[in-house]
Design an enzyme around this catalytic site. Structure first.
Site, mmCIF file in Angstrom:
data_model
loop_
_atom_site.group_PDB
_atom_site.id
_atom_site.type_symbol
_atom_site.label_atom_id
_atom_site.label_comp_id
_atom_site.label_asym_id
_atom_site.label_seq_id
_atom_site.Cartn_x
_atom_site.Cartn_y
_atom_site.Cartn_z
ATOM 1 C CG ASN A 70 -1.682 1.236 1.401
ATOM 2 O OD1 ASN A 70 -1.565 2.035 0.500
ATOM 3 N ND2 ASN A 70 -2.792 1.161 2.365
ATOM 4 C CG HIS A 79 -12.700 4.107 3.169
ATOM 5 N ND1 HIS A 79 -13.465 5.129 3.813
ATOM 6 C CD2 HIS A 79 -11.491 4.426 3.639
ATOM 7 C CE1 HIS A 79 -12.710 5.972 4.529
ATOM 8 N NE2 HIS A 79 -11.468 5.568 4.150
#
Ligand code: AMP
Length: 397
Positions: free
Chosen positions: A7, A180
């Site tokens: 990430n 998200h």
């Protein structure tokens, strides 16, 4: 098979190495301050103390090589050879309307992601740099992109469109995307599993409450609406983002301060930070409130009121609500926020049992036995979703 999940932020790189045989985490870490003074790698092999490597890390390529070195380290590493890495899964923030699920990364996908840079100028370039850095170090290892926006691609047009001239959607792709997605997907599926019911039969509202926060309506397993919009600045009051405001507030501030400064104010100086004048961190806000600070109390009340309004709106959007889920830093760790949000929602069948709610950071049902709506806390695990999707895609499933 071992899968590395990456990430990348603009100056950071988070990673986790999974053994997919049992989905255990073998090692994880964080490279911080890439390209800035004081850069460092914090690496933890599961079951050991964290090790810190402090050295100049000028770019993501160097960061990736340090991560691979740490993973190979005889004492603190978790693999003996890079050949053990079966695949790498990347979190990618924005896929626009191009991808509604995770995909294997190739030249065509990379070109599509580059086209999405104007939609996420802060996030996508960092994600792309991370993918390219892995490609350079591990040219033969398959890579998969898992997108924050993908889960929300099922929203109906009347939920994702903005009522601005249609050409802005057609030509400039201005619409609600939502973010998200991996978290909302994970916690909604886990909630159905915990209840032992098919997700296809459930109306779920998922509240991802962290430094960035969003609420999603998940009907029959699909996202049908979500509070973040064209960018992650929309929706709830967040750590430093303003959430929903009248668009004229933006033009008003921009006329006074200039567009760039206005953008910075609304993204980095607003939200809990802007209202309290103290902190973007919910722990400080709760502490301030307990000490009688009026602006911390206002910030807290604005956040909880906003969440409550979205829950009501999404219950209306879905024609009911069966499950309410709290997740992420605030959702998992603040019994106060969970109780405040539920207060006044009894008319929807939402109730929180004070004794069951008195805990932090675990999976648990917090509504009373037999309540019409099951309220639960489900710790999110975006990395695991990325690892699972990566395995599924490279196995051709
Ligand atoms: P995340 O972005 O998911 O890491 O969440 C970060 C947010 O969670 C910050 O606002 C933290 O203050 C909040 N948080 C973490 N622990 C607690 C806690 N014990 N009580 C209240 N908020 C918390």
């Amino acid at each position: 098979m071992k899968i590395l999940v990456i990430n990348c932020g603009s100056s950071s790189l988070k990673y986790q190495l999974f053994d997919m045989a049992d989905e255990s985490v073998l090692a994880k870490g964080l490279v911080e301050r890439i390209g800035i003074d004081g850069s460092r790698l914090k690496h933890t092999r599961t079951g050991q103390e964290a090790v810190l490597v402090e050295q100049p890390i000028p770019d993501h390529k160097v960061a990736v090589s340090l991560v691979l070195k740490a993973l190979l380290d005889k004492q603190h590493g978790a693999i003996k050879s890079l050949d053990e890495l079966g695949a790498v899964g990347h979190r990618v923030v924005h896929a626009g309307e191009k991808f509604s699920c995770s995909v294997r990364l190739d030249d065509a996908v990379m070109a599509a992601l580059k086209e999405c840079i104007p939609l996420a100028p802060l996030h996508n370039p960092a994600n792309i740099i991370g993918i390219e850095a892995i490609s350079a170090s591990l040219p033969n290892v398959p890579q998969v992109g898992v997108f924050d926006t993908a889960f929300h691609q099922t929203m109906p047009d009347y939920a994702y469109m903005y009522a601005v001239p249609y050409g802005y959607y057609k030509d400039a792709k201005v619409r609600r995307y939502g973010f998200h997605g991996t978290s909302h997907l994970f916690v909604s599926h886990r909630a159905a599993e915990i209840l032992g019911k098919p997700i296809q039969d459930l109306k779920i509202v998922t509240c991802h409450l962290g430094n960035g926060s969003s609420v999603t309506a998940v009907k029959n397993g699909k996202s049908v609406d979500t509070s973040m919009g064209f960018t992650p600045v929309a929706g709830l009051v967040m750590g430093t983002r303003c959430g929903d405001v009248d668009p004229s507030v933006v033009t008003y501030i921009a006329a006074k301060e200039g567009a760039e400064k206005a953008d910075k104010i609304l993204n980095k100086e607003s939200g809990l930070q802007g209202i309290s004048g103290k902190s973007s961190d919910m722990r400080d806000i709760e502490e301030g409130m307990k000490a009688g600070d009026a602006r911390c109390t206002l910030a807290y009340n604005m956040l909880c009121y906003g969440i409550r309004k979205y829950i009501g709106a999404y219950a209306a959007a879905m024609g009911g609500i069966d499950v309410l889920v709290f997740t992420a830093g605030i959702g998992e760790n603040s019994p106060e926020v969970r109780a405040s949000v539920a207060e006044g929602l009894e008319f929807l069948g939402i109730k929180v049992d004070a004794a069951k709610n008195d805990f932090r950071g675990k999976e648990r049902i917090i509504s009373p036995e037999g309540a019409p709506v099951t309220v639960m806390v489900v710790p999110t695990n975006e990395e695991l979703v990325i690892a699972r999707d990566t395995l599924r895609i490279i196995s051709g499933r």
